[in-house]
Design a protein around this motif. Structure first.
Motif: not given
Ligand code: DGI
Ligand code: FE
Ligand code: FE
Ligand code: FE
Length: 187
Positions: A18, A21, A51, A54, A78, A81, A83, A109-110, A124, A127, A133, A164, A171-172, A175
């Motif tokens: 991480r 990343h 993060d 995280k 979920n 989301l 963190h 960012h998530t 965003y 990431d 990635r 998802l 899905v939140y 989003t």
């Protein structure tokens, strides 16, 4: 905050994977900030800390969401989301970073949201496309990022939402709000 000091702080919070990343997000965010006119130093700091939470204990994050008055509906979705908003709170409390633009970029960012600043968008997207990635479709988003921040984000959001949905996951709403906003702005 000084780059090396920030990296030293987050290194203690993250796994090796991480942390690597995070360094990728930092490099990518600085490039995107320069390209799309966001504050380069703020992009660097937000990327380093994005993060931060995280690997925090889920119960700690659940309590933080309740005690800090963060949207309670997060708890139904979920836990991946959590963190991001928890990170914004903890970074402020524990590192002395108070810049609300930086904290917002961490916060969103998530999930994203319907009022993403250029800095929020840069973090965003960084990431999503940082060099480490590897998921399907990332190369297309990297190509789009060369020409348009919003077009790249639109593709990233489509990929994430479909990913998802294919796993029968919720899905939140933020989003979808971010995705819809990008659609409205592009037509
Ligand atoms: O923390 P990272 O792994 O670097 O990336 P992130 O903070 O963008 O987390 C993305 C993960 O969150 C991704 O695997 C999908 C998952 N996720 C779960 N529910 C949602 C969600 N992502 C979004 N954007 N919206 C959701 O409702
Ligand atoms: Fe994250
Ligand atoms: Fe993301
Ligand atoms: Fe990340």
């Amino acid at each position: 905050m000084d780059r090396q000091k920030g990296l030293d702080i987050v290194k203690g919070q993250l796994t090796e994977h991480r942390y690597i990343h995070t360094c990728g997000v930092m490099e990518t965010a600085v490039t995107l900030a320069r390209q799309y006119g966001a504050d380069i130093k703020k992009a660097e700091t937000a990327a380093i800390f994005h993060d931060y939470a995280k690997f925090r204990d889920k119960n700690e994050m659940r309590q933080l969401i309740e005690s800090e008055g963060l949207p309670a509906d997060l708890l139904e979705y979920n836990s991946e989301l959590w963190h991001a908003p928890a990170g914004a709170i903890l970074v402020k409390k524990e590192t002395g970073i108070t810049d609300e633009e930086v904290l917002n970029a961490i916060r969103w960012h998530t999930s994203g949201c319907d009022h993403m600043s250029t800095l929020d968008k840069v973090i965003y997207l960084a990431d999503y496309i940082e060099p480490g990635r590897q998921f399907p479709g990332v190369e297309e988003v990297r190509d789009l990022a060369e020409e348009s921040l919003d077009k790249a984000l639109m593709k990233a959001l489509q990929n994430t939402i479909m990913f998802l949905m294919k796993k029968n996951q919720a899905v939140y709403p933020d989003t979808f709000r971010f995705y819809n906003k990008l659609v409205f702005e592009q037509r």
